[in-house]
Design a protein around this motif. Structure first.
Motif, mmCIF file in Angstrom:
data_model
loop_
_atom_site.group_PDB
_atom_site.id
_atom_site.type_symbol
_atom_site.label_atom_id
_atom_site.label_comp_id
_atom_site.label_asym_id
_atom_site.label_seq_id
_atom_site.Cartn_x
_atom_site.Cartn_y
_atom_site.Cartn_z
ATOM 1 N N VAL A 129 13.441 4.032 -2.634
ATOM 2 C CA VAL A 129 12.924 5.031 -1.557
ATOM 3 C C VAL A 129 12.526 4.204 -0.696
ATOM 4 O O VAL A 129 11.797 3.285 -0.507
ATOM 5 C CB VAL A 129 12.003 5.807 -2.393
ATOM 6 C CG1 VAL A 129 11.359 6.882 -1.426
ATOM 7 C CG2 VAL A 129 12.596 6.546 -3.512
ATOM 8 N N THR A 182 4.867 8.486 4.487
ATOM 9 C CA THR A 182 5.903 9.520 4.193
ATOM 10 C C THR A 182 7.391 8.989 3.769
ATOM 11 O O THR A 182 7.716 7.894 4.063
ATOM 12 C CB THR A 182 6.201 10.468 5.347
ATOM 13 O OG1 THR A 182 6.426 9.751 6.452
ATOM 14 C CG2 THR A 182 4.920 11.214 5.845
ATOM 15 N N VAL A 183 7.964 9.700 2.855
ATOM 16 C CA VAL A 183 9.215 9.259 2.523
ATOM 17 C C VAL A 183 10.167 9.460 3.296
ATOM 18 O O VAL A 183 10.341 10.625 3.843
ATOM 19 C CB VAL A 183 9.696 10.023 1.099
ATOM 20 C CG1 VAL A 183 11.043 9.701 0.861
ATOM 21 C CG2 VAL A 183 8.557 9.602 0.101
ATOM 22 N N GLN A 184 10.974 8.668 3.947
ATOM 23 C CA GLN A 184 11.883 8.674 4.997
ATOM 24 C C GLN A 184 13.359 8.901 4.522
ATOM 25 O O GLN A 184 14.304 9.663 5.005
ATOM 26 C CB GLN A 184 12.002 7.506 5.789
ATOM 27 C CG GLN A 184 10.694 7.026 6.633
ATOM 28 C CD GLN A 184 10.549 8.394 7.511
ATOM 29 O OE1 GLN A 184 11.169 8.588 8.353
ATOM 30 N NE2 GLN A 184 9.064 8.896 7.219
ATOM 31 N N LEU A 192 16.254 8.631 0.583
ATOM 32 C CA LEU A 192 16.332 8.292 -0.773
ATOM 33 C C LEU A 192 17.770 7.324 -0.726
ATOM 34 O O LEU A 192 18.542 7.482 -0.021
ATOM 35 C CB LEU A 192 16.914 9.424 -1.684
ATOM 36 C CG LEU A 192 15.639 10.292 -1.747
ATOM 37 C CD1 LEU A 192 16.396 11.598 -2.623
ATOM 38 C CD2 LEU A 192 14.593 9.690 -2.258
ATOM 39 N N TRP A 248 15.296 11.992 4.504
ATOM 40 C CA TRP A 248 14.752 13.128 3.778
ATOM 41 C C TRP A 248 14.883 14.448 4.376
ATOM 42 O O TRP A 248 14.911 15.298 3.624
ATOM 43 C CB TRP A 248 13.174 12.681 3.837
ATOM 44 C CG TRP A 248 12.383 13.476 3.042
ATOM 45 C CD1 TRP A 248 11.357 14.564 3.398
ATOM 46 C CD2 TRP A 248 12.090 13.465 1.322
ATOM 47 N NE1 TRP A 248 10.861 15.201 2.369
ATOM 48 C CE2 TRP A 248 11.086 14.548 1.327
ATOM 49 C CE3 TRP A 248 12.602 12.790 0.672
ATOM 50 C CZ2 TRP A 248 10.878 14.683 -0.062
ATOM 51 C CZ3 TRP A 248 12.242 12.877 -0.496
ATOM 52 C CH2 TRP A 248 11.359 14.003 -1.090
ATOM 53 N N SER A 249 15.334 14.397 5.652
ATOM 54 C CA SER A 249 15.635 15.824 6.172
ATOM 55 C C SER A 249 16.848 16.291 5.722
ATOM 56 O O SER A 249 16.968 17.559 6.114
ATOM 57 C CB SER A 249 15.767 15.720 7.693
ATOM 58 O OG SER A 249 16.823 14.457 8.038
ATOM 59 N N ILE A 251 17.494 16.801 2.459
ATOM 60 C CA ILE A 251 17.080 17.381 1.166
ATOM 61 C C ILE A 251 17.011 18.829 1.455
ATOM 62 O O ILE A 251 16.193 19.384 2.076
ATOM 63 C CB ILE A 251 15.941 16.579 0.444
ATOM 64 C CG1 ILE A 251 16.289 15.187 0.307
ATOM 65 C CG2 ILE A 251 15.696 17.436 -0.811
ATOM 66 C CD1 ILE A 251 15.242 14.268 -0.323
#
Length: 83
Positions: free
Chosen positions: A27, A35-37, A39, A61-62, A64
């Motif tokens: 990740v 914040t998660v950027q 996967l 992430w955008s 998902i």
């Protein structure tokens, strides 16, 4: 709310072509915001169950669309080598 480690047990499905993309390998997290950027998915197929062919797949992430109990739906262009 969920834990990132919970994502490892879910199938990652591309809604564009319905393919299972592979397990989560890593990740990417923004160090400043936390914040998660993205996967990182283990890409390619195994050859004789020893060597992994292909490249890892990075899913922003955008991209998902939905995180469910059993699967994560993502929208990415089909990747060569995942056929």
């Amino acid at each position: 709310m969920f834990k990132i480690s919970d994502l490892g047990t879910r199938d990652i499905i591309n809604v564009v072509d319905g393919r299972r993309l592979g397990p989560i390998k890593d990740v990417h997290i923004d160090q400043e915001t936390g914040t998660v950027q993205a996967l990182v998915l283990r890409g390619g197929n195994k050859y004789l169950r020893l060597l992994r062919l292909g490249r890892d797949v990075v899913v922003p992430w955008s991209s998902i669309r939905k995180i469910g109990v059993d699967a994560v739906l993502v929208e990415v262009n089909p990747v060569e080598g995942l056929r």
